[in-house]
Design an enzyme around this catalytic site. Structure first.
Site, PDB file in Angstrom:
ATOM      1  N   SER A 575     -37.060  52.368 -23.515  1.00  7.94           N
ATOM      2  CA  SER A 575     -36.979  53.165 -22.211  1.00  7.94           C
ATOM      3  C   SER A 575     -35.863  54.272 -22.613  1.00  7.94           C
ATOM      4  O   SER A 575     -35.968  55.150 -23.671  1.00  7.94           O
ATOM      5  CB  SER A 575     -36.489  52.481 -21.070  1.00  7.94           C
ATOM      6  N   ASP A 666     -48.062  53.148 -18.428  1.00  2.00           N
ATOM      7  CA  ASP A 666     -46.681  53.399 -17.977  1.00  2.00           C
ATOM      8  C   ASP A 666     -46.456  54.530 -17.308  1.00  2.00           C
ATOM      9  O   ASP A 666     -46.785  55.685 -17.665  1.00  2.00           O
ATOM     10  CB  ASP A 666     -46.072  53.443 -19.533  1.00  2.00           C
ATOM     11  N   HIS A 698     -44.678  49.880 -17.850  1.00  2.00           N
ATOM     12  CA  HIS A 698     -43.566  50.141 -18.369  1.00  2.00           C
ATOM     13  C   HIS A 698     -42.741  48.825 -19.093  1.00  2.00           C
ATOM     14  O   HIS A 698     -42.220  48.812 -19.993  1.00  2.00           O
ATOM     15  CB  HIS A 698     -42.628  50.830 -17.264  1.00  2.00           C
TER      16      HIS A 698
END
Length: 728
Positions: A575, A666, A698
């Site tokens: 991320s 996501d 995600h």
């Protein structure tokens, strides 16, 4: 998926588009990959995934062995330590062969003294057990499943729960009658995580998201009525702010929190008067963050108004009729834990007679307990000296080992005499304790079982410090087997954003790396929260480059001091940590043998220029606003991994092996970012692979076995990069 194994890496066609901001015209050859409804995009993503699978096929035996090792070390049929709420003990259990948890409860013995949790045997149904939710049944016929918020009504007859079957974090809110086990007809789609049931068991509060996935509206629903009749309780028009709802521990208030990255505002609704107008605790002020706990006749307010690392104040609640008066809590606050530049206070939890403080000092998370009478006594001298006899009112729960994580765990009752904490480190499995509030005694309830003869004495952990380019000392955490000798293969992990701290955690899959001679290290770079708010501020906005240069400084320290060599060093992050991976690949490509970037935020400039995307307006306080500020635009463009891939193969020869992993659904970091990045890397001649899950979000795939398979595949790739596929 192609029926035959591909022999040539896919090349995304160049379809140039041009964007212009602040007089800067940029041509983007791969922005067309954003359209997930375009069959050509889907075909390209499938081709990328097929190519990656083919390139990883030789690692199948290692992947399978790693999966088996995770499985063999895990007690598959297990259960959590029961948590008391009202007249029941609530717990979750897992069963061998099943992907998801089963949530259940058993009756609690009557009387306030019955606070020792029942000892339940894994795999054995205890007398009186009632299954509340079986996630395996809910997940049937779905490729993805995630349970969102859950809430038990005050009378314990109703369960509100949320489910996501796409991975897009939009949840279906449903209600289960726990006397019959049947779901009510009420169904509310498109909710965001979090739900609060009013005291009457008839009204429920929830939030919904706008087109940018921002929770911006709080609603009140009355069971048995059409969703179309739900009442809008609060709407937040400022696109920097998002919203959440929940009950305070006392169940006295429904709490509606509105917050941006830098500013917050809390409104309270009496839970026994759900139609009342929300009362604002403190009107929002730009740059002031606060949170609220109600404690007997006070509100405990944790805030950073003139207190960089936060301080704790108490405000008298006063008579009930005062609660709805505008500005009722704006004055009269008294500091009970003052600001300390060396202590970052993270949270306060209030119980009937005690308060529990979660904080960090010396980059270590800690928990301390104080009696409310001593904390709130009129004229008491504010003090904060956990663990120091005769100084202050706080008692620290543990000794504060420098590489030990202590966190408050589920403790839902106001009048409970015990609170639950979890303690773990890189070498010691997660241990669940109950703390006796009056004495500080620790009662061990359960230690995470690790099968296969795991011996923590065979491993060691330590803290080192690297020196950044500007002279700042950067903490590093390391763990390895004691019999490993340097230089060794080393995996360096990093994140560095949102004031999130990478505190020590135990990992069963990591043991397979350690047992193959790999050293695991964490770079606690600026942008995280390990060393307080200033550490965070020093790695965001126009100081964001510190995050990347800190990571490079840590990597060089580990090479220069003999821990590893650049040919045996890999990096990993996900991320915002994936942005870190992309940035260091450009900054110091020759320093690493391989980089795994998970759901990576590698095209931040394109995303943050588009206010319609999820990672845009709410993120401007973290990254800056390039749409309106040319200085921010230039700064972001200067470090964006996608923007800074060399345009031709000559500059890409030094790139390490790169694996980018992502998910089609996501909503936090859209799949298009790693897809574009890998397309540009490959065009530049870099050895990049894209692994994409077509039914995930995600956090990756759902289900524990599917997740273990995903981890095993990623770790097999890392071990191959490190040349450590075999045990020594």
């Amino acid at each position: 998926m192609p029926e035959t194994e591909p022999t040539v890496a896919p090349r995304a066609p160049r379809r140039p588009t041009t964007r212009t901001h602040h007089g800067d015209a940029v041509t983007d050859d791969y922005e067309w990959l954003r359209d997930a409804d375009d069959p050509a995009v889907v075909a390209h993503l499938e081709a990328e995934d097929a190519w990656t699978r083919a390139r990883l096929a030789h690692l199948a035996p290692l992947r399978d062995r790693l999966f088996t090792e995770i499985k063999e070390r895990t007690l598959e049929t297990d259960l959590s330590v029961p948590v008391r709420l009202g007249g029941h003990w609530y717990y979750s259990r897992t069963l061998e062969g099943r992907q998801y948890a089963v949530h259940a409860r058993v009756p609690a013995a009557p009387g306030p003294a019955a606070w020792d949790p029942p000892v339940l045997e894994p795999g054995t149904e205890p007398p009186g057990e009632q299954v509340l939710l079986d996630e395996n049944a809910l997940a049937a016929d779905h490729e993805f499943f995630a349970l969102g918020g859950t809430e038990i009504s005050a009378d314990e007859r109703l369960l509100a729960y949320q489910t996501d079957t796409q991975g897009d974090e939009r949840y279906l809110l449903r209600f289960r009658d726990l006397t019959t086990g049947a779901d009510l007809p009420d169904e509310i789609p498109g909710t965001s995580p979090g739900v609060a049931l009013a005291a009457d068991g008839e009204h429920v509060f929830y939030t919904t998201v706008d087109d940018a996935w921002r929770p911006h509206r709080a609603w009140r629903h009355r069971l048995g009525t059409p969703v179309a009749d739900d009442v809008l309780v609060l709407e937040e028009p400022d696109e920097r702010f998002w919203m959440g709802v929940g009950l305070t521990r006392s169940r006295r208030f429904v709490q509606v929190e509105v917050a941006s990255k830098l500013t917050s505002e809390v409104r309270l609704i009496p839970a026994d008067e759900p139609t009342a107008t929300p009362a604002t605790v403190w009107p929002r002020r730009e740059g002031v963050e606060y949170s609220v706990e109600d404690s007997r006749d006070h509100l405990l307010i944790l805030h950073n108004d003139g207190a960089e690392n936060f301080e704790l104040a108490a405000v008298a609640l006063g008579p009930r009729e005062r609660w709805s008066v505008p500005g009722a809590f704006a004055d009269g606050a008294r500091v009970v834990v003052p600001h300390d530049p060396d202590v970052r206070i993270d949270a306060v939890d209030a119980f009937a007679e005690h308060a529990v403080l979660s904080y960090r000092r010396d980059a270590t998370p800690r928990v301390a307990v104080a009696a409310l009478d001593a904390l709130l006594a009129p004229g008491a001298t504010p003090g904060f000296a956990p663990g120091a006899a005769g100084r202050g009112v706080w008692r620290e729960v543990t000794g504060g080992n420098v590489l030990e994580t202590v966190q408050l765990d589920a403790s839902p009752e106001t009048d409970q005499p015990l609170v639950r904490v979890v303690v773990e480190s890189f070498t010691t499995p997660r241990a669940v304790y109950d703390v006796v509030l009056t004495t500080g005694e620790l009662i061990l309830r359960k230690r995470q079982p690790v099968l296969g003869g795991y011996d923590p004495a065979q491993y060691e952990q330590r803290r080192e410090w690297a020196i950044a380019d500007d002279g700042t000392r950067i903490p590093i955490s390391l763990v390895r087997r004691r019999d490993v000798r340097e230089p060794a293969p080393l995996l360096l992990y990093g994140y560095g954003a949102y004031e999130y701290s990478l505190d020590p955690w135990f990992s069963v899959p990591r043991l397979s790396l350690l047992d193959r001679g790999v050293v695991f290290a964490v770079a606690h770079v600026r942008g995280g929260g390990e060393l307080g708010r200033r550490w965070y501020d020093d790695g965001k906005l126009l100081a964001k480059r510190h995050t990347f240069t800190d990571f490079v400084a840590v990597a060089r320290h580990l090479v220069d001091t003999g821990w590893t060599t650049s040919t045996r060093l890999a990096a990993e992050g996900g991320s915002a940590g994936g942005l870190l991976m992309g940035a260091v690949a450009n900054l110091a490509p020759g320093l690493f043998a391989g980089i795994h970037a998970a759901v990576p935020f590698v095209d931040p400039l394109t995303s943050i220029l588009d206010p319609s995307l999820p990672l845009t307006v709410t993120e401007w306080e973290e990254w800056g606003d390039p749409l309106h500020d040319p200085a921010v635009y230039a700064y972001l463009k200067g470090y964006s991994p996608y923007e800074n891939v060399p345009p031709g193969p000559d500059g890409a020869a030094a790139y390490p092996r790169i694996l980018a992993t992502t998910s089609l659904h996501d909503t936090r970091v859209l799949y298009v970012e790693p897809a574009k990045w890998v397309a540009r890397l490959r065009a530049a001649g870099a050895p990049a692979l894209l692994r994409i899950e077509m039914s995930a979000g995600h956090g990756g795939v759902s289900g524990r076995y599917a997740r273990w398979e995903q981890i095993a595949e990623e770790n097999a790739w890392l071990l191959d990069v490190l040349g450590a596929t075999e045990r020594p």
